[in-house]
Design a protein around this motif. Structure first.
Motif, mmCIF file in Angstrom:
data_model
loop_
_atom_site.group_PDB
_atom_site.id
_atom_site.type_symbol
_atom_site.label_atom_id
_atom_site.label_comp_id
_atom_site.label_asym_id
_atom_site.label_seq_id
_atom_site.Cartn_x
_atom_site.Cartn_y
_atom_site.Cartn_z
ATOM 1 N N ILE A 12 11.285 11.427 40.735
ATOM 2 C CA ILE A 12 12.531 11.762 40.066
ATOM 3 C C ILE A 12 12.916 10.601 39.157
ATOM 4 N N PRO A 13 13.603 10.860 38.055
ATOM 5 C CA PRO A 13 14.043 12.171 37.588
ATOM 6 C C PRO A 13 12.889 12.982 36.989
ATOM 7 N N TYR A 14 13.093 14.277 37.008
ATOM 8 C CA TYR A 14 12.140 15.235 36.455
ATOM 9 C C TYR A 14 12.950 16.279 35.706
ATOM 10 N N LEU A 15 12.684 16.432 34.413
ATOM 11 C CA LEU A 15 13.431 17.363 33.563
ATOM 12 C C LEU A 15 12.599 18.595 33.268
ATOM 13 N N VAL A 16 13.242 19.757 33.343
ATOM 14 C CA VAL A 16 12.624 21.022 32.946
ATOM 15 C C VAL A 16 13.517 21.635 31.874
ATOM 16 N N ASP A 17 12.967 21.814 30.686
ATOM 17 C CA ASP A 17 13.672 22.489 29.593
ATOM 18 C C ASP A 17 13.040 23.873 29.479
ATOM 19 N N THR A 18 13.645 24.846 30.137
ATOM 20 C CA THR A 18 13.045 26.178 30.204
ATOM 21 C C THR A 18 12.986 26.858 28.847
ATOM 22 N N ASP A 19 13.941 26.584 27.969
ATOM 23 C CA ASP A 19 13.955 27.218 26.645
ATOM 24 C C ASP A 19 12.793 26.759 25.775
ATOM 25 N N ARG A 20 12.392 25.509 25.924
ATOM 26 C CA ARG A 20 11.326 24.950 25.093
ATOM 27 C C ARG A 20 9.991 24.830 25.834
ATOM 28 N N GLY A 21 9.978 25.158 27.122
ATOM 29 C CA GLY A 21 8.750 25.065 27.898
ATOM 30 C C GLY A 21 8.282 23.635 28.095
ATOM 31 N N VAL A 22 9.225 22.698 28.185
ATOM 32 C CA VAL A 22 8.895 21.278 28.310
ATOM 33 C C VAL A 22 9.272 20.789 29.701
ATOM 34 N N THR A 23 8.386 20.002 30.302
ATOM 35 C CA THR A 23 8.678 19.325 31.566
ATOM 36 C C THR A 23 8.274 17.871 31.405
ATOM 37 N N MET A 24 9.039 16.970 32.035
ATOM 38 C CA MET A 24 8.677 15.556 31.925
ATOM 39 C C MET A 24 9.304 14.705 33.007
ATOM 40 N N TYR A 25 8.623 13.602 33.286
ATOM 41 C CA TYR A 25 9.079 12.561 34.186
ATOM 42 C C TYR A 25 9.462 11.350 33.329
ATOM 43 N N GLU A 26 9.869 10.283 33.973
ATOM 44 C CA GLU A 26 10.196 8.992 33.359
ATOM 45 C C GLU A 26 11.516 9.058 32.580
ATOM 46 N N SER A 27 12.491 8.328 33.070
ATOM 47 C CA SER A 27 13.838 8.395 32.498
ATOM 48 C C SER A 27 13.868 8.019 31.024
ATOM 49 N N ASP A 28 13.127 6.993 30.604
ATOM 50 C CA ASP A 28 13.134 6.604 29.189
ATOM 51 C C ASP A 28 12.578 7.724 28.309
ATOM 52 N N ASP A 29 11.517 8.374 28.759
ATOM 53 C CA ASP A 29 10.938 9.485 27.998
ATOM 54 C C ASP A 29 11.914 10.665 27.935
ATOM 55 N N ILE A 30 12.586 10.914 29.044
ATOM 56 C CA ILE A 30 13.546 12.019 29.088
ATOM 57 C C ILE A 30 14.707 11.749 28.147
ATOM 58 N N VAL A 31 15.246 10.524 28.177
ATOM 59 C CA VAL A 31 16.365 10.165 27.294
ATOM 60 C C VAL A 31 15.956 10.306 25.832
ATOM 61 N N GLU A 32 14.779 9.817 25.484
ATOM 62 C CA GLU A 32 14.285 9.926 24.108
ATOM 63 C C GLU A 32 14.172 11.398 23.688
ATOM 64 N N TYR A 33 13.613 12.216 24.559
ATOM 65 C CA TYR A 33 13.470 13.649 24.276
ATOM 66 C C TYR A 33 14.842 14.301 24.067
ATOM 67 N N LEU A 34 15.776 14.017 24.953
ATOM 68 C CA LEU A 34 17.114 14.622 24.836
ATOM 69 C C LEU A 34 17.787 14.213 23.532
ATOM 70 N N GLU A 35 17.678 12.954 23.183
ATOM 71 C CA GLU A 35 18.314 12.490 21.936
ATOM 72 C C GLU A 35 17.665 13.129 20.710
ATOM 73 N N GLU A 36 16.375 13.343 20.752
ATOM 74 C CA GLU A 36 15.684 14.000 19.627
ATOM 75 C C GLU A 36 16.030 15.478 19.518
ATOM 76 N N GLN A 37 16.131 16.160 20.654
ATOM 77 C CA GLN A 37 16.305 17.610 20.659
ATOM 78 C C GLN A 37 17.763 18.067 20.657
ATOM 79 N N TYR A 38 18.677 17.268 21.184
ATOM 80 C CA TYR A 38 20.027 17.755 21.412
ATOM 81 C C TYR A 38 21.120 16.948 20.707
ATOM 82 N N GLU A 39 20.749 15.969 19.914
ATOM 83 C CA GLU A 39 21.762 15.180 19.209
ATOM 84 C C GLU A 39 22.265 15.897 17.983
#
Length: 86
Positions: A59-86
């Motif tokens: 953990i943490p483990y993120l599942v973005d069901t709308d985009r079919g993306v799953t990922m571990y590692e908090s830094d990677d998750i934060v980067e992904y969220l900022e790219e996709q949802y900002e």
């Protein structure tokens, strides 16, 4: 829909939750186990099974069901969220 497998006592999970809050993104939180390097005590058998079926017991483990993306590692998750949802 975003699903976050996390633990309230985990600083890495907190980093992801803070980012989600800052971005104003809704998500569902699952608390499968307590934090710990080797996997802490399981607190929810159902969500722990979902977490480990996906791969690692991490953990943490993120599942973005709308985009079919799953990922571990908090830094990677934060980067992904900022790219996709900002």
């Amino acid at each position: 829909m975003l699903e976050l497998y996390q633990s309230e006592g985990c600083p890495h999970s907190a980093k992801v939750r803070e980012t989600l809050s800052e971005l104003g993104v809704s998500y569902v939180a699952h608390n499968p186990r307590l934090p710990g390097d080797e996997g802490g005590d399981v607190t929810n058998e159902v969500t722990h099974e979902e977490l480990t079926t996906a791969g690692d017991d991490q953990i943490p483990y993120l599942v973005d069901t709308d985009r079919g993306v799953t990922m571990y590692e908090s830094d990677d998750i934060v980067e992904y969220l900022e790219e996709q949802y900002e």
